[in-house]
Enzyme design. Sequence first.
Site, mmCIF file in Angstrom:
data_model
loop_
_atom_site.group_PDB
_atom_site.id
_atom_site.type_symbol
_atom_site.label_atom_id
_atom_site.label_comp_id
_atom_site.label_asym_id
_atom_site.label_seq_id
_atom_site.Cartn_x
_atom_site.Cartn_y
_atom_site.Cartn_z
ATOM 1 N NE ARG A 101 -10.489 -10.269 -1.874
ATOM 2 C CZ ARG A 101 -10.814 -9.424 -2.852
ATOM 3 N NH1 ARG A 101 -11.034 -9.877 -4.081
ATOM 4 N NH2 ARG A 101 -10.938 -8.134 -2.609
ATOM 5 C CE LYS A 151 -3.908 -1.956 2.581
ATOM 6 N NZ LYS A 151 -4.907 -1.842 1.495
HETATM 7 N N1 BES Z 1 -8.024 -3.865 4.327
HETATM 8 C C1 BES Z 1 -8.196 -3.537 2.962
HETATM 9 C C2 BES Z 1 -9.529 -2.838 2.684
HETATM 10 C C3 BES Z 1 -9.726 -1.481 3.294
HETATM 11 C C4 BES Z 1 -9.395 -0.358 2.579
HETATM 12 C C5 BES Z 1 -10.296 -1.353 4.532
HETATM 13 C C6 BES Z 1 -9.599 0.901 3.134
HETATM 14 C C7 BES Z 1 -10.507 -0.103 5.088
HETATM 15 C C8 BES Z 1 -10.171 1.023 4.385
HETATM 16 C C9 BES Z 1 -8.136 -4.803 2.100
HETATM 17 O O1 BES Z 1 -7.311 -5.801 2.588
HETATM 18 C C10 BES Z 1 -7.619 -4.395 0.769
HETATM 19 O O2 BES Z 1 -6.502 -3.998 0.713
HETATM 20 N N2 BES Z 1 -8.460 -4.503 -0.240
HETATM 21 C C11 BES Z 1 -8.084 -4.128 -1.568
HETATM 22 C C12 BES Z 1 -8.595 -5.201 -2.488
HETATM 23 C C13 BES Z 1 -8.008 -5.118 -3.864
HETATM 24 C C14 BES Z 1 -6.531 -5.449 -3.838
HETATM 25 C C15 BES Z 1 -8.756 -6.094 -4.761
HETATM 26 C C16 BES Z 1 -8.726 -2.782 -1.882
HETATM 27 O O3 BES Z 1 -9.826 -2.500 -1.385
HETATM 28 O O4 BES Z 1 -8.105 -1.995 -2.581
HETATM 29 MN MN MN Z 2 -5.296 -5.611 1.982
#
Ligand code: BES
Ligand code: MN
Length: 477
Positions: free
Chosen positions: A348, A274
Amino acid sequence: MQKLEIRSGDPLTTSCDAIMIGIPSASDRRPTLLASLDDAMSGELGTLVQEAGFTGQTGQNFLVPTLGTVAPRRVVLVGTGLADSDADARRRGWSDAARVAERAGARDIGLATLELDERGVREALEGIVLGSYRFTKYFGTLREGEAAREPATYLVVGDDLAVLERITAEVATIARGVFLARDLVSAPASDLNPETMAAQAAAIAEEQGLEITVLGVKDLERLGAGAILAVGKGSVVPPSLIHLVYRPDGEVTGPPVGLVGKCITFDTGGYSIKIGEGMLQMKTDMAGGAAVLGAMSALRDLGIRREVHGVICAAENMISGAAFRPGDVLTAMNGVTIEILSTDAEGRLVLADGLVYTARQGVSELIDLATLTGAAAVALGDTTALFANDDRVAGSLIEASALVGERTWRMPLVQDYKTRLKGDIADLKNTGGRPGGAIIAALFLEHFSEGLPWAHLDIAGSARADKSGGYIPKGAT
Ligand code: BES
Ligand code: MN
Ligand code: ZN
Protein backbone atom coordinates in the site's frame (compact mmCIF):
# COMPACT_ATOMS: atom_id res chain seq x y z
CA MET A 1 3.48 -20.89 -27.62
CA GLN A 2 2.31 -23.22 -30.35
CA LYS A 3 2.48 -22.18 -33.99
CA LEU A 4 -0.93 -21.11 -35.27
CA GLU A 5 -1.80 -21.33 -38.96
CA ILE A 6 -5.03 -20.70 -40.84
CA ARG A 7 -6.27 -23.21 -43.43
CA SER A 8 -9.24 -23.24 -45.72
CA GLY A 9 -11.00 -26.38 -46.86
CA ASP A 10 -12.51 -29.56 -45.55
CA PRO A 11 -11.10 -30.65 -42.19
CA LEU A 12 -11.46 -34.31 -43.18
CA THR A 13 -9.14 -33.87 -46.17
CA THR A 14 -6.65 -31.77 -44.18
CA SER A 15 -3.58 -33.88 -43.49
CA CYS A 16 -2.71 -33.66 -39.80
CA ASP A 17 -1.97 -35.84 -36.78
CA ALA A 18 -5.31 -35.05 -35.18
CA ILE A 19 -8.41 -33.02 -35.92
CA MET A 20 -10.27 -31.48 -32.99
CA ILE A 21 -14.02 -31.15 -33.40
CA GLY A 22 -16.33 -29.38 -30.98
CA ILE A 23 -19.48 -31.37 -30.19
CA PRO A 24 -22.40 -29.67 -28.41
CA SER A 25 -24.25 -31.78 -25.86
CA ALA A 26 -27.70 -33.28 -26.13
CA SER A 27 -28.04 -32.00 -29.65
CA ASP A 28 -30.83 -33.38 -31.73
CA ARG A 29 -28.70 -32.03 -34.56
CA ARG A 30 -25.67 -34.27 -35.10
CA PRO A 31 -22.85 -32.03 -36.38
CA THR A 32 -22.48 -32.58 -40.14
CA LEU A 33 -18.77 -33.13 -39.75
CA LEU A 34 -19.32 -35.88 -37.21
CA ALA A 35 -21.84 -37.50 -39.54
CA SER A 36 -19.40 -37.52 -42.49
CA LEU A 37 -16.67 -38.86 -40.28
CA ASP A 38 -18.95 -41.58 -38.98
CA ASP A 39 -19.86 -42.51 -42.56
CA ALA A 40 -16.18 -42.66 -43.53
CA MET A 41 -15.64 -45.01 -40.59
CA SER A 42 -18.64 -47.18 -41.50
CA GLY A 43 -20.64 -46.20 -38.45
CA GLU A 44 -17.97 -47.44 -36.06
CA LEU A 45 -17.24 -43.96 -34.66
CA GLY A 46 -20.86 -43.52 -33.54
CA THR A 47 -20.72 -46.85 -31.73
CA LEU A 48 -17.44 -46.05 -30.00
CA VAL A 49 -18.72 -42.63 -28.96
CA GLN A 50 -21.85 -44.16 -27.49
CA GLU A 51 -19.95 -46.91 -25.67
CA ALA A 52 -17.61 -44.33 -24.16
CA GLY A 53 -20.56 -42.35 -22.84
CA PHE A 54 -19.40 -39.26 -24.70
CA THR A 55 -22.40 -36.92 -24.87
CA GLY A 56 -20.73 -33.58 -25.65
CA GLN A 57 -20.85 -32.19 -22.13
CA THR A 58 -18.15 -29.64 -21.40
CA GLY A 59 -15.11 -31.33 -19.92
CA GLN A 60 -15.55 -34.50 -21.98
CA ASN A 61 -13.16 -35.42 -24.76
CA PHE A 62 -12.67 -38.55 -26.78
CA LEU A 63 -9.74 -39.50 -29.01
CA VAL A 64 -10.17 -42.09 -31.77
CA PRO A 65 -7.56 -43.18 -34.35
CA THR A 66 -9.01 -42.92 -37.86
CA LEU A 67 -6.89 -45.70 -39.37
CA GLY A 68 -6.65 -44.27 -42.87
CA THR A 69 -10.37 -43.59 -43.38
CA VAL A 70 -9.83 -39.79 -43.54
CA ALA A 71 -6.77 -37.51 -43.85
CA PRO A 72 -6.42 -36.63 -40.13
CA ARG A 73 -4.81 -39.60 -38.33
CA ARG A 74 -6.85 -39.11 -35.19
CA VAL A 75 -10.03 -37.35 -34.28
CA VAL A 76 -10.49 -35.66 -30.91
CA LEU A 77 -14.10 -34.91 -30.06
CA VAL A 78 -14.41 -32.06 -27.59
CA GLY A 79 -17.58 -31.49 -25.59
CA THR A 80 -18.81 -27.91 -25.91
CA GLY A 81 -21.97 -28.39 -23.85
CA LEU A 82 -25.15 -26.42 -24.25
CA ALA A 83 -25.11 -23.02 -25.92
CA ASP A 84 -25.71 -21.28 -22.59
CA SER A 85 -23.20 -23.33 -20.58
CA ASP A 86 -20.17 -21.85 -18.88
CA ALA A 87 -17.71 -20.39 -21.40
CA ASP A 88 -14.80 -20.97 -19.08
CA ALA A 89 -15.67 -24.65 -18.74
CA ARG A 90 -15.44 -24.82 -22.53
CA ARG A 91 -11.99 -23.15 -22.49
CA ARG A 92 -10.82 -25.69 -19.92
CA GLY A 93 -12.29 -28.48 -22.03
CA TRP A 94 -10.36 -27.39 -25.13
CA SER A 95 -7.20 -27.06 -23.10
CA ASP A 96 -7.57 -30.59 -21.69
CA ALA A 97 -8.38 -32.02 -25.12
CA ALA A 98 -5.33 -30.36 -26.69
CA ARG A 99 -3.21 -31.97 -24.00
CA VAL A 100 -4.79 -35.36 -24.77
CA ALA A 101 -3.94 -34.93 -28.47
CA GLU A 102 -0.37 -33.83 -27.77
CA ARG A 103 0.20 -36.64 -25.23
CA ALA A 104 -0.95 -39.12 -27.89
CA GLY A 105 1.94 -37.85 -30.01
CA ALA A 106 0.12 -35.43 -32.32
CA ARG A 107 2.28 -32.51 -33.49
CA ASP A 108 0.18 -31.03 -36.33
CA ILE A 109 -3.29 -30.57 -34.93
CA GLY A 110 -6.30 -29.25 -36.81
CA LEU A 111 -9.10 -27.29 -35.20
CA ALA A 112 -12.34 -27.64 -37.16
CA THR A 113 -14.16 -24.33 -36.86
CA LEU A 114 -17.03 -24.89 -39.32
CA GLU A 115 -19.57 -25.57 -36.61
CA LEU A 116 -18.31 -23.05 -34.06
CA ASP A 117 -19.37 -19.42 -33.94
CA GLU A 118 -16.79 -16.64 -33.45
CA ARG A 119 -17.03 -16.88 -29.69
CA GLY A 120 -16.60 -20.64 -29.91
CA VAL A 121 -13.43 -20.35 -31.99
CA ARG A 122 -12.06 -17.76 -29.60
CA GLU A 123 -12.77 -19.95 -26.55
CA ALA A 124 -11.16 -22.96 -28.22
CA LEU A 125 -7.99 -21.05 -29.11
CA GLU A 126 -7.80 -19.36 -25.71
CA GLY A 127 -8.00 -22.73 -23.96
CA ILE A 128 -5.53 -24.40 -26.30
CA VAL A 129 -2.96 -21.60 -26.35
CA LEU A 130 -3.11 -20.43 -22.71
CA GLY A 131 -3.03 -24.05 -21.55
CA SER A 132 0.21 -24.74 -23.41
CA TYR A 133 2.30 -22.51 -21.12
CA ARG A 134 5.35 -24.01 -19.45
CA PHE A 135 8.13 -22.25 -17.57
CA THR A 136 11.30 -24.08 -18.58
CA LYS A 137 13.87 -21.29 -18.36
CA TYR A 138 15.54 -22.76 -15.29
CA PHE A 139 15.67 -26.39 -16.43
CA GLY A 140 19.29 -27.56 -16.43
CA THR A 141 21.06 -30.55 -17.90
CA LEU A 142 18.69 -33.00 -16.20
CA ARG A 143 15.62 -31.57 -17.92
CA GLU A 144 17.04 -30.10 -21.13
CA GLY A 145 14.99 -32.52 -23.23
CA GLU A 146 11.77 -31.12 -21.80
CA ALA A 147 12.92 -27.55 -22.33
CA ALA A 148 13.91 -28.18 -25.96
CA ARG A 149 10.63 -29.77 -27.03
CA GLU A 150 9.25 -28.08 -30.15
CA PRO A 151 5.79 -26.64 -29.65
CA ALA A 152 2.97 -28.26 -31.65
CA THR A 153 1.39 -26.57 -34.69
CA TYR A 154 -2.33 -25.85 -34.73
CA LEU A 155 -4.14 -25.49 -38.06
CA VAL A 156 -7.29 -23.44 -37.71
CA VAL A 157 -9.45 -24.91 -40.47
CA GLY A 158 -12.50 -23.03 -41.76
CA ASP A 159 -14.21 -20.92 -44.39
CA ASP A 160 -14.02 -17.28 -43.36
CA LEU A 161 -10.26 -16.88 -43.35
CA ALA A 162 -10.34 -13.15 -42.54
CA VAL A 163 -12.35 -13.75 -39.37
CA LEU A 164 -10.16 -16.69 -38.35
CA GLU A 165 -7.05 -14.60 -39.01
CA ARG A 166 -8.33 -11.80 -36.77
CA ILE A 167 -9.40 -14.05 -33.88
CA THR A 168 -6.17 -16.05 -34.02
CA ALA A 169 -4.00 -12.92 -34.04
CA GLU A 170 -5.92 -11.46 -31.08
CA VAL A 171 -5.69 -14.62 -29.02
CA ALA A 172 -1.96 -14.89 -29.79
CA THR A 173 -1.37 -11.27 -28.75
CA ILE A 174 -3.25 -11.72 -25.49
CA ALA A 175 -1.47 -15.00 -24.79
CA ARG A 176 1.94 -13.37 -25.36
CA GLY A 177 1.00 -10.72 -22.78
CA VAL A 178 -0.21 -13.37 -20.31
CA PHE A 179 2.94 -15.45 -20.85
CA LEU A 180 5.15 -12.40 -20.31
CA ALA A 181 3.40 -11.77 -16.99
CA ARG A 182 3.64 -15.45 -15.99
CA ASP A 183 7.37 -15.53 -16.88
CA LEU A 184 8.05 -12.44 -14.77
CA VAL A 185 6.09 -13.78 -11.79
CA SER A 186 7.86 -17.15 -11.99
CA ALA A 187 11.32 -15.62 -12.19
CA PRO A 188 13.28 -15.87 -8.92
CA ALA A 189 14.02 -12.64 -7.06
CA SER A 190 17.75 -13.25 -7.56
CA ASP A 191 17.15 -12.46 -11.25
CA LEU A 192 14.09 -10.22 -11.11
CA ASN A 193 14.63 -7.04 -9.11
CA PRO A 194 13.54 -3.42 -9.68
CA GLU A 195 16.44 -2.88 -12.09
CA THR A 196 15.93 -5.98 -14.24
CA MET A 197 12.18 -5.32 -14.22
CA ALA A 198 12.86 -1.84 -15.63
CA ALA A 199 15.13 -3.40 -18.28
CA GLN A 200 12.33 -5.80 -19.28
CA ALA A 201 9.89 -2.89 -19.46
CA ALA A 202 12.34 -0.95 -21.64
CA ALA A 203 12.61 -3.91 -24.02
CA ILE A 204 8.82 -4.11 -24.34
CA ALA A 205 8.60 -0.34 -24.80
CA GLU A 206 11.13 -0.49 -27.63
CA GLU A 207 9.36 -3.40 -29.32
CA GLN A 208 5.85 -1.94 -28.96
CA GLY A 209 6.55 1.74 -29.51
CA LEU A 210 5.70 2.83 -25.95
CA GLU A 211 7.21 5.81 -24.17
CA ILE A 212 9.09 4.86 -21.04
CA THR A 213 10.45 6.86 -18.11
CA VAL A 214 12.14 5.12 -15.20
CA LEU A 215 12.09 7.33 -12.13
CA GLY A 216 15.01 6.46 -9.85
CA VAL A 217 15.83 7.53 -6.31
CA LYS A 218 16.82 11.10 -7.28
CA ASP A 219 13.61 11.61 -9.24
CA LEU A 220 11.48 10.13 -6.48
CA GLU A 221 13.16 12.39 -3.91
CA ARG A 222 12.43 15.40 -6.10
CA LEU A 223 8.76 14.35 -6.33
CA GLY A 224 8.50 13.77 -2.59
CA ALA A 225 7.63 10.09 -3.08
CA GLY A 226 8.72 9.17 0.43
CA ALA A 227 6.62 6.01 0.69
CA ILE A 228 8.15 3.96 -2.12
CA LEU A 229 11.59 5.31 -1.15
CA ALA A 230 11.15 4.01 2.42
CA VAL A 231 10.11 0.54 1.27
CA GLY A 232 13.07 0.29 -1.11
CA LYS A 233 15.69 1.59 1.31
CA GLY A 234 16.72 -1.80 2.71
CA SER A 235 17.70 -3.32 -0.62
CA VAL A 236 20.98 -3.02 -2.49
CA VAL A 237 18.85 -2.51 -5.63
CA PRO A 238 17.14 0.90 -5.52
CA PRO A 239 13.36 1.27 -6.00
CA SER A 240 11.85 2.87 -9.08
CA LEU A 241 8.60 3.95 -10.67
CA ILE A 242 8.48 2.58 -14.20
CA HIS A 243 6.15 4.72 -16.30
CA LEU A 244 5.03 3.47 -19.73
CA VAL A 245 2.72 5.33 -22.08
CA TYR A 246 0.78 3.85 -24.96
CA ARG A 247 -0.56 6.31 -27.52
CA PRO A 248 -2.81 4.85 -30.23
CA ASP A 249 -1.75 5.25 -33.86
CA GLY A 250 -5.08 6.50 -35.17
CA GLU A 251 -8.18 8.00 -33.67
CA VAL A 252 -8.63 8.12 -29.89
CA THR A 253 -12.07 7.29 -28.48
CA GLY A 254 -11.90 8.35 -24.85
CA PRO A 255 -9.81 9.88 -22.08
CA PRO A 256 -6.54 8.29 -20.85
CA VAL A 257 -6.57 5.40 -18.40
CA GLY A 258 -4.00 4.72 -15.67
CA LEU A 259 -2.92 1.20 -14.69
CA VAL A 260 -0.83 0.91 -11.54
CA GLY A 261 0.91 -2.29 -10.42
CA LYS A 262 2.47 -3.36 -7.13
CA CYS A 263 5.89 -4.74 -8.01
CA ILE A 264 7.61 -5.88 -4.83
CA THR A 265 10.21 -8.17 -6.39
CA PHE A 266 10.67 -9.84 -3.02
CA ASP A 267 8.75 -9.31 0.19
CA THR A 268 10.60 -10.51 3.27
CA GLY A 269 8.22 -8.41 5.36
CA GLY A 270 11.17 -6.21 6.32
CA TYR A 271 11.77 -5.90 10.09
CA SER A 272 8.17 -7.09 10.59
CA ILE A 273 9.65 -10.22 9.08
CA LYS A 274 7.59 -13.04 7.61
CA ILE A 275 7.95 -16.57 8.91
CA GLY A 276 9.43 -19.20 6.54
CA GLU A 277 6.20 -20.54 5.04
CA GLY A 278 4.80 -17.07 4.46
CA MET A 279 7.98 -15.82 2.82
CA LEU A 280 8.39 -18.72 0.42
CA GLN A 281 6.05 -17.42 -2.29
CA MET A 282 7.08 -13.80 -2.04
CA LYS A 283 9.02 -13.66 -5.31
CA THR A 284 5.49 -13.44 -6.77
CA ASP A 285 4.70 -10.21 -4.91
CA MET A 286 5.33 -8.32 -8.16
CA ALA A 287 2.40 -9.91 -10.02
CA GLY A 288 0.49 -6.62 -10.20
CA GLY A 289 3.43 -4.98 -11.94
CA ALA A 290 3.80 -8.01 -14.23
CA ALA A 291 0.12 -7.79 -15.16
CA VAL A 292 0.51 -4.10 -16.00
CA LEU A 293 3.51 -4.81 -18.24
CA GLY A 294 1.71 -7.76 -19.86
CA ALA A 295 -1.29 -5.55 -20.61
CA MET A 296 0.86 -2.68 -21.94
CA SER A 297 2.63 -5.13 -24.26
CA ALA A 298 -0.64 -6.09 -25.98
CA LEU A 299 -2.34 -2.72 -26.51
CA ARG A 300 -0.91 -1.77 -29.91
CA ASP A 301 -1.47 -5.16 -31.55
CA LEU A 302 -5.02 -5.16 -30.21
CA GLY A 303 -5.60 -1.71 -31.72
CA ILE A 304 -6.76 -0.17 -28.44
CA ARG A 305 -8.10 3.36 -29.06
CA ARG A 306 -7.35 4.87 -25.64
CA GLU A 307 -4.17 6.40 -24.28
CA VAL A 308 -2.95 4.18 -21.44
CA HIS A 309 -0.42 4.97 -18.73
CA GLY A 310 1.12 1.92 -17.06
CA VAL A 311 2.96 2.60 -13.83
CA ILE A 312 4.93 -0.13 -12.08
CA CYS A 313 5.90 0.53 -8.46
CA ALA A 314 9.09 -1.49 -8.12
CA ALA A 315 10.95 -2.12 -4.88
CA GLU A 316 12.44 -4.97 -2.89
CA ASN A 317 11.32 -5.20 0.76
CA MET A 318 14.49 -6.28 2.56
CA ILE A 319 16.27 -6.04 5.90
CA SER A 320 19.52 -4.12 6.29
CA GLY A 321 21.10 -1.29 8.26
CA ALA A 322 19.36 1.10 5.87
CA ALA A 323 15.90 -0.49 5.95
CA PHE A 324 12.84 1.36 7.24
CA ARG A 325 11.52 0.43 10.71
CA PRO A 326 8.25 0.08 12.57
CA GLY A 327 7.53 3.47 14.11
CA ASP A 328 9.08 5.41 11.22
CA VAL A 329 7.00 8.24 9.77
CA LEU A 330 7.15 9.00 6.08
CA THR A 331 5.51 11.42 3.70
CA ALA A 332 3.84 10.28 0.48
CA MET A 333 3.86 12.28 -2.76
CA ASN A 334 0.57 14.05 -1.92
CA GLY A 335 1.86 15.22 1.45
CA VAL A 336 -0.02 12.64 3.51
CA THR A 337 2.11 11.39 6.42
CA ILE A 338 2.16 7.70 7.33
CA GLU A 339 3.22 6.04 10.56
CA ILE A 340 4.65 2.57 9.99
CA LEU A 341 3.09 -0.07 12.23
CA SER A 342 4.27 -2.95 10.07
CA THR A 343 7.00 -2.91 7.43
CA ASP A 344 5.14 -5.92 5.96
CA ALA A 345 2.27 -3.66 4.87
CA GLU A 346 4.57 -2.31 2.15
CA GLY A 347 2.42 -2.78 -0.95
CA ARG A 348 0.00 0.00 0.00
CA LEU A 349 3.01 2.28 0.54
CA VAL A 350 4.51 1.86 -2.92
CA LEU A 351 1.02 2.10 -4.43
CA ALA A 352 0.31 5.32 -2.51
CA ASP A 353 3.04 7.12 -4.45
CA GLY A 354 2.26 5.20 -7.65
CA LEU A 355 -1.41 6.21 -7.56
CA VAL A 356 -0.71 9.88 -6.87
CA TYR A 357 1.96 9.96 -9.60
CA THR A 358 -0.38 8.32 -12.14
CA ALA A 359 -3.33 10.53 -11.23
CA ARG A 360 -1.13 13.54 -12.00
CA GLN A 361 -0.44 12.29 -15.54
CA GLY A 362 -3.91 13.48 -16.54
CA VAL A 363 -5.66 10.11 -16.58
CA SER A 364 -9.43 10.03 -16.11
CA GLU A 365 -9.51 6.81 -14.10
CA LEU A 366 -7.16 4.61 -12.09
CA ILE A 367 -7.03 0.84 -11.87
CA ASP A 368 -4.46 -0.77 -9.60
CA LEU A 369 -3.48 -4.43 -9.33
CA ALA A 370 -1.69 -5.76 -6.27
CA THR A 371 -0.95 -8.93 -4.32
CA LEU A 372 -1.88 -6.77 -1.39
CA THR A 373 -3.31 -8.82 1.47
CA GLY A 374 -3.39 -12.39 2.70
CA ALA A 375 -6.86 -11.43 3.95
CA ALA A 376 -8.17 -11.16 0.36
CA ALA A 377 -7.00 -14.71 -0.34
CA VAL A 378 -8.54 -15.96 2.93
CA ALA A 379 -11.85 -14.31 2.09
CA LEU A 380 -12.17 -15.25 -1.58
CA GLY A 381 -9.63 -17.97 -2.41
CA ASP A 382 -8.50 -17.60 -6.01
CA THR A 383 -11.24 -15.08 -6.78
CA THR A 384 -9.93 -11.54 -7.22
CA ALA A 385 -11.20 -8.97 -4.72
CA LEU A 386 -12.38 -5.79 -6.44
CA PHE A 387 -12.79 -2.51 -4.60
CA ALA A 388 -13.94 0.67 -6.33
CA ASN A 389 -15.18 4.14 -5.49
CA ASP A 390 -17.08 4.25 -8.79
CA ASP A 391 -19.88 1.95 -9.96
CA ARG A 392 -19.17 2.40 -13.67
CA VAL A 393 -15.52 1.35 -13.40
CA ALA A 394 -16.45 -1.50 -11.07
CA GLY A 395 -19.20 -2.64 -13.44
CA SER A 396 -17.00 -2.69 -16.51
CA LEU A 397 -14.28 -4.62 -14.67
CA ILE A 398 -16.82 -7.19 -13.45
CA GLU A 399 -18.17 -7.52 -16.98
CA ALA A 400 -14.69 -7.89 -18.48
CA SER A 401 -13.68 -10.46 -15.87
CA ALA A 402 -16.76 -12.57 -16.66
CA LEU A 403 -15.98 -12.42 -20.39
CA VAL A 404 -12.47 -13.78 -19.92
CA GLY A 405 -13.25 -16.24 -17.14
CA GLU A 406 -11.33 -14.51 -14.36
CA ARG A 407 -13.43 -14.72 -11.21
CA THR A 408 -13.79 -11.29 -9.60
CA TRP A 409 -16.04 -10.22 -6.72
CA ARG A 410 -16.78 -6.69 -5.57
CA MET A 411 -16.05 -5.97 -1.93
CA PRO A 412 -17.28 -3.02 0.14
CA LEU A 413 -15.23 0.08 0.93
CA VAL A 414 -16.75 0.44 4.40
CA GLN A 415 -16.06 4.12 5.09
CA ASP A 416 -16.69 3.71 8.83
CA TYR A 417 -13.57 1.52 9.08
CA LYS A 418 -11.43 4.48 8.06
CA THR A 419 -11.08 5.48 11.71
CA ARG A 420 -8.94 2.40 12.17
CA LEU A 421 -6.27 3.93 9.94
CA LYS A 422 -5.99 7.18 11.90
CA GLY A 423 -2.39 7.70 13.01
CA ASP A 424 -1.28 8.46 16.56
CA ILE A 425 1.42 10.95 15.55
CA ALA A 426 0.82 11.13 11.75
CA ASP A 427 -2.14 11.35 9.33
CA LEU A 428 -2.43 7.61 8.78
CA LYS A 429 -0.99 4.40 10.07
CA ASN A 430 -0.25 1.69 7.56
CA THR A 431 -2.23 -1.10 9.23
CA GLY A 432 -5.56 -1.17 11.04
CA GLY A 433 -5.81 -4.59 12.65
CA ARG A 434 -6.62 -8.02 11.26
CA PRO A 435 -10.43 -7.95 10.85
CA GLY A 436 -11.39 -6.89 7.34
CA GLY A 437 -7.74 -6.65 6.35
CA ALA A 438 -8.38 -6.45 2.61
CA ILE A 439 -10.93 -3.65 3.13
CA ILE A 440 -8.59 -1.71 5.41
CA ALA A 441 -5.82 -1.93 2.80
CA ALA A 442 -8.21 -0.71 0.08
CA LEU A 443 -9.38 2.18 2.29
CA PHE A 444 -5.74 3.13 2.80
CA LEU A 445 -5.25 3.27 -0.99
CA GLU A 446 -8.39 5.38 -1.46
CA HIS A 447 -6.58 8.24 0.31
CA PHE A 448 -4.23 8.35 -2.69
CA SER A 449 -6.75 8.16 -5.53
CA GLU A 450 -6.79 11.97 -5.90
CA GLY A 451 -10.58 12.10 -6.29
CA LEU A 452 -10.53 10.09 -9.53
CA PRO A 453 -12.74 7.11 -10.33
CA TRP A 454 -10.56 4.32 -9.02
CA ALA A 455 -10.64 0.53 -8.78
CA HIS A 456 -8.31 -1.75 -6.86
CA LEU A 457 -7.86 -5.43 -7.67
CA ASP A 458 -6.40 -7.41 -4.77
CA ILE A 459 -4.89 -10.40 -6.59
CA ALA A 460 -3.12 -12.00 -3.60
CA GLY A 461 -5.22 -15.14 -4.09
CA SER A 462 -5.47 -15.18 -7.87
CA ALA A 463 -1.95 -14.36 -9.11
CA ARG A 464 -0.62 -17.79 -8.25
CA ALA A 465 -2.15 -21.27 -8.23
CA ASP A 466 -1.11 -24.13 -5.94
CA LYS A 467 -2.02 -26.70 -8.56
CA SER A 468 -2.72 -26.67 -12.28
CA GLY A 469 -6.26 -26.87 -13.63
CA GLY A 470 -7.58 -26.41 -17.18
CA TYR A 471 -5.55 -23.71 -18.90
CA ILE A 472 -4.19 -22.29 -15.62
CA PRO A 473 -0.77 -23.72 -14.79
CA LYS A 474 0.56 -24.38 -11.34
CA GLY A 475 2.41 -21.24 -10.21
CA ALA A 476 1.97 -17.88 -11.91
CA THR A 477 -1.48 -17.54 -13.48
N1 BES B 1 2.55 -9.45 -0.12
C1 BES B 1 1.80 -9.54 1.08
C2 BES B 1 0.39 -10.10 0.85
C3 BES B 1 0.30 -11.53 0.39
C4 BES B 1 0.17 -12.54 1.31
C5 BES B 1 0.27 -11.82 -0.95
C6 BES B 1 0.05 -13.86 0.88
C7 BES B 1 0.15 -13.13 -1.39
C8 BES B 1 0.03 -14.14 -0.48
C9 BES B 1 1.66 -8.16 1.72
O1 BES B 1 2.72 -7.30 1.51
C10 BES B 1 1.54 -8.38 3.19
O2 BES B 1 2.48 -8.83 3.75
N2 BES B 1 0.38 -8.06 3.73
C11 BES B 1 0.13 -8.23 5.13
C12 BES B 1 -0.57 -7.00 5.61
C13 BES B 1 -0.61 -6.89 7.10
C14 BES B 1 0.78 -6.66 7.66
C15 BES B 1 -1.53 -5.74 7.48
C16 BES B 1 -0.74 -9.47 5.30
O3 BES B 1 -1.57 -9.76 4.43
O4 BES B 1 -0.56 -10.17 6.29
MN1 MN C 1 4.28 -7.52 2.92
ZN1 ZN D 1 3.82 -7.60 -0.19
